[in-house]
Scaffold this active site. Structure first.
Site, PDB file in Angstrom:
ATOM      1  N   ASN A 174     -15.637   6.613  -5.202  1.00 12.34           N
ATOM      2  CA  ASN A 174     -15.628   5.478  -6.123  1.00 12.34           C
ATOM      3  C   ASN A 174     -16.463   4.335  -5.555  1.00 12.34           C
ATOM      4  O   ASN A 174     -17.417   3.867  -6.190  1.00 12.34           O
ATOM      5  CB  ASN A 174     -14.176   5.057  -6.379  1.00 12.34           C
ATOM      6  CG  ASN A 174     -14.099   3.866  -7.308  1.00 12.34           C
ATOM      7  OD1 ASN A 174     -14.346   2.741  -6.900  1.00 12.34           O
ATOM      8  ND2 ASN A 174     -13.796   4.094  -8.566  1.00 12.34           N
ATOM      9  N   GLY A 212     -18.470   4.080  -2.668  1.00 13.89           N
ATOM     10  CA  GLY A 212     -19.830   4.415  -2.223  1.00 13.89           C
ATOM     11  C   GLY A 212     -20.733   4.787  -3.384  1.00 13.89           C
ATOM     12  O   GLY A 212     -21.896   4.357  -3.436  1.00 13.89           O
ATOM     13  N   GLY A 216     -20.083   7.555   2.341  1.00 15.89           N
ATOM     14  CA  GLY A 216     -19.080   7.773   1.292  1.00 15.89           C
ATOM     15  C   GLY A 216     -19.760   7.785  -0.058  1.00 15.89           C
ATOM     16  O   GLY A 216     -20.594   6.914  -0.349  1.00 15.89           O
ATOM     17  N   LYS A 229       0.856  -1.197   0.000  1.00 15.51           N
ATOM     18  CA  LYS A 229       0.000   0.000   0.000  1.00 15.51           C
ATOM     19  C   LYS A 229       0.877   1.227   0.000  1.00 15.51           C
ATOM     20  O   LYS A 229       1.997   1.195   0.521  1.00 15.51           O
ATOM     21  CB  LYS A 229      -0.878   0.025   1.256  1.00 15.51           C
ATOM     22  CG  LYS A 229      -2.088   0.903   1.129  1.00 15.51           C
ATOM     23  CD  LYS A 229      -3.198   0.187   0.393  1.00 15.51           C
ATOM     24  CE  LYS A 229      -4.432   1.050   0.241  1.00 15.51           C
ATOM     25  NZ  LYS A 229      -5.566   0.244  -0.245  1.00 15.51           N
TER      26      LYS A 229
HETATM   27  P1  NAD Z   1     -12.788   8.000  -2.980  1.00 16.57           P
HETATM   28  O1  NAD Z   1     -11.745   9.019  -2.786  1.00 16.57           O
HETATM   29  O2  NAD Z   1     -13.295   7.768  -4.343  1.00 16.57           O
HETATM   30  O3  NAD Z   1     -14.035   8.360  -2.065  1.00 16.57           O
HETATM   31  C1  NAD Z   1     -13.977   8.550  -0.688  1.00 16.57           C
HETATM   32  C2  NAD Z   1     -15.317   9.108  -0.239  1.00 16.57           C
HETATM   33  O4  NAD Z   1     -15.335   9.148   1.172  1.00 16.57           O
HETATM   34  C3  NAD Z   1     -15.607  10.526  -0.725  1.00 16.57           C
HETATM   35  O5  NAD Z   1     -16.971  10.605  -1.073  1.00 16.57           O
HETATM   36  C4  NAD Z   1     -15.335  11.378   0.486  1.00 16.57           C
HETATM   37  O6  NAD Z   1     -16.085  12.579   0.481  1.00 16.57           O
HETATM   38  C5  NAD Z   1     -15.803  10.438   1.576  1.00 16.57           C
HETATM   39  N1  NAD Z   1     -15.229  10.694   2.886  1.00 16.57           N
HETATM   40  C6  NAD Z   1     -13.963  10.984   3.217  1.00 16.57           C
HETATM   41  N2  NAD Z   1     -13.856  11.122   4.559  1.00 16.57           N
HETATM   42  C7  NAD Z   1     -15.087  10.882   5.044  1.00 16.57           C
HETATM   43  C8  NAD Z   1     -15.646  10.833   6.329  1.00 16.57           C
HETATM   44  N3  NAD Z   1     -14.902  11.067   7.404  1.00 16.57           N
HETATM   45  N4  NAD Z   1     -16.942  10.525   6.444  1.00 16.57           N
HETATM   46  C9  NAD Z   1     -17.708  10.281   5.367  1.00 16.57           C
HETATM   47  N5  NAD Z   1     -17.251  10.310   4.137  1.00 16.57           N
HETATM   48  C10 NAD Z   1     -15.968  10.606   3.983  1.00 16.57           C
HETATM   49  O7  NAD Z   1     -12.227   6.661  -2.303  1.00 16.57           O
HETATM   50  P2  NAD Z   1     -12.678   5.177  -2.578  1.00 16.57           P
HETATM   51  O8  NAD Z   1     -11.775   4.597  -3.587  1.00 16.57           O
HETATM   52  O9  NAD Z   1     -14.145   5.151  -2.786  1.00 16.57           O
HETATM   53  O10 NAD Z   1     -12.286   4.495  -1.187  1.00 16.57           O
HETATM   54  C11 NAD Z   1     -13.194   4.445  -0.082  1.00 16.57           C
HETATM   55  C12 NAD Z   1     -12.771   3.325   0.840  1.00 16.57           C
HETATM   56  O11 NAD Z   1     -12.789   2.090   0.116  1.00 16.57           O
HETATM   57  C13 NAD Z   1     -11.368   3.436   1.432  1.00 16.57           C
HETATM   58  O12 NAD Z   1     -11.371   2.866   2.716  1.00 16.57           O
HETATM   59  C14 NAD Z   1     -10.533   2.570   0.494  1.00 16.57           C
HETATM   60  O13 NAD Z   1      -9.342   2.122   1.101  1.00 16.57           O
HETATM   61  C15 NAD Z   1     -11.516   1.458   0.244  1.00 16.57           C
HETATM   62  N6  NAD Z   1     -11.252   0.662  -0.956  1.00 16.57           N
HETATM   63  C16 NAD Z   1     -11.207   1.222  -2.184  1.00 16.57           C
HETATM   64  C17 NAD Z   1     -10.980   0.419  -3.290  1.00 16.57           C
HETATM   65  C18 NAD Z   1     -10.999   0.960  -4.698  1.00 16.57           C
HETATM   66  O14 NAD Z   1     -10.912   0.155  -5.637  1.00 16.57           O
HETATM   67  N7  NAD Z   1     -11.134   2.261  -4.909  1.00 16.57           N
HETATM   68  C19 NAD Z   1     -10.775  -0.961  -3.132  1.00 16.57           C
HETATM   69  C20 NAD Z   1     -10.853  -1.518  -1.852  1.00 16.57           C
HETATM   70  C21 NAD Z   1     -11.096  -0.685  -0.775  1.00 16.57           C
END
Ligand code: NAD
Length: 430
Positions: free
Chosen positions: A228, A230, A225, A113
């Site tokens: 991506n 959510g 969230g 990571k």
């Molecule tokens: P992203 O940047 O696309 O979205 C993050 C979202 O979370 C945004 O809408 C932001 O406004 C919101 N956010 C941030 N802090 C917040 C808070 N305190 N309370 C509520 N909302 C909040 O990121 P993502 O890729 O959607 O990742 C979200 C989670 O999923 C992370 O934990 C990431 O590690 C995990 N994840 C992502 C992937 C992937 O393929 N993108 C894969 C596995 C896990």
């Protein structure tokens, strides 16, 4: 250094909690202590400085990290996040989860990571590109399609992956797109990668609902969230006939008892960057979202959101961890007592790394699968992983939770690989 207090005002001991879970799983499996000894620290941790000439001509030096936790099963694999609060302990914990996740879902990768400490919301596109390229220039020596393959994570995108692949190709003096996954289709991306994590969540949620006899069509869903994971989860759950009653981002949340129009909400979020200004909804806080009356709760934002303070008020029957580490160990215990099934992150959000694996395979072969093939293979992997882990949990983890079962199932496979590679001379068991 661990982030001391998170937004909910709780102590953030993500790394310590992860190590406790790994230790507990190795003990329950009666594995030799050597297994924990290997898993308790990353094989390599790199910290870099990324000097960037900002748009106003000033120089700003950003800090970047890469944690390469364990490669017993294959090259290190895991996302890079751009976040102002990223720190070494968080990155290490996230890399450990990647090791566990890859093992659990059966893809031939280890765990890694990375992060850059920055707030991309305050960077111009040019500045983001310079940060991305700077990260690869400084970290290039430890990356590679057969060594360590980054992907998108919080606040990093397909465009950022394309810049990183291009910079690495410049270093190698040939197109080497397999060094990162989550790229746009035009530069070796995989159909369906963008929504893969959320699609994986939907497949396991559906399978869990079937197993627990919770009607899936019409199920009321709350999502924390709107990025991506959510955002796509909202669209895909709605496509499955679920009713999205609440969604939030880092600034605000919205609720409608009768159901939100997910397409309209996500289109608004994309256009304006915010959930504010949507009519016919009630404004709620992130805290309220987690305890709203619903059937399925999908935390899809950051770590440590469901805590000892709010777990007692969670009303969902099923929690599907789209985010990494959204539930603290204390909250896990409370949810267990309330008979709420938590599908742990290392299972629930492993659709992302699964399709990243598909992308890497296609890059290596110089071949492209269509979307229907990708989704079919993803569904097979996710449903199989859910049933294997759920079965293992029911059989071996009475009195414990599904997270413990998932850790045990995953670590067992890693220990076996370490044994055959000759890292455990005296076998895997005590
Ligand atoms: P992203 O940047 O696309 O979205 C993050 C979202 O979370 C945004 O809408 C932001 O406004 C919101 N956010 C941030 N802090 C917040 C808070 N305190 N309370 C509520 N909302 C909040 O990121 P993502 O890729 O959607 O990742 C979200 C989670 O999923 C992370 O934990 C990431 O590690 C995990 N994840 C992502 C992937 C992937 O393929 N993108 C894969 C596995 C896990």
């Amino acid at each position: 250094m661990t982030r001391e207090v998170n937004q909910a005002g709780n102590e953030d001991n993500t790394l310590r909690a992860t190590l406790n879970m790994i230790k507990q799983a190795t003990d329950l499996l009666e594995l030799t202590p050597d297994v924990y000894e290997y898993l308790r620290v990353p094989m390599r941790f790199v910290e870099i400085a990324i000097p960037v000439e900002m748009d106003d001509g000033s120089i700003k030096v950003f800090t970047g990290y890469r944690s390469q936790h364990n490669n017993a099963l294959g090259p290190f694999k895991g996302g890079i996040r751009f976040h102002p609060e990223s720190n070494p302990d968080e990155v290490k914990a996230l890399s450990m989860w990647m090791t566990l996740k890859c093992s659990l879902v059966g893809v031939p990768f280890g765990g890694g990571k990375g992060a850059v400490v920055c707030d991309p919301r305050n960077l111009s596109l040019r500045e983001k590109e310079k940060v991305s390229r700077g990260y690869v220039r400084a970290m290039g020596a430890v990356l590679g399609p057969e060594t360590d393959i980054p992907a998108p994570d919080v606040y990093t995108t397909a465009q950022i992956m394309a810049w990183m692949a291009d910079e690495y190709s410049n270093i190698m003096r040939r197109p080497t797109f397999g060094v990162v996954t989550g790229k746009p289709l035009a530069v070796g991306g995989c159909a369906g990668r963008e929504e893969a994590t959320s699609r994986g969540c939907v497949y396991v949620a559906k399978e869990a609902a079937r197993t627990l006899a919770i009607p899936f069509k019409g199920a009321r869903v709350a999502i924390q969230g709107a990025g991506n994971v959510g955002g796509f989860a909202a669209l895909l759950m709605e496509e499955e006939g679920c009713k999205i009653v609440a969604i939030s981002d880092s600034r605000s949340g919205i609720y409608n008892h009768a159901g939100l129009d997910a397409r309209e909400v996500i289109a608004h979020k994309k256009k304006t960057g915010s959930l504010e200004g949507i009519t016919g909804v009630k404004q709620i806080t992130n805290e309220e979202l987690l305890t709203i009356d619903c059937d399925i709760l999908i935390p899809a934002a950051m770590e440590n959101q469901i805590t000892a303070k709010n777990a007692g008020d969670v009303k969902a029957k099923l929690v599907v961890e789209g985010a990494n580490g959204p539930t603290t160990p204390e909250a896990d215990q409370i949810l267990k007592e309330k008979n709420i099934l938590v599908i742990p992150d290392i299972l629930a959000n492993s659709g992302g790394v699964t399709v990243s694996y598909f992308e890497w395979v296609q890059n290596n072969y110089g071949f492209r699968w269509d979307l229907a093939t990708v989704n079919k293979r993803l569904e097979e992997k996710m449903v199989e992983a859910f049933n294997l882990v759920y079965g293992f949990y029911c059989e071996k983890c009475t009195g414990s939770d599904m997270r413990t079962g998932a850790y045990m199932y995953s670590i067992q496979r890693i220990a076996e690989a370490m044994h055959y590679r000759g890292w455990l001379r005296n076998g895997t068991q005590r």
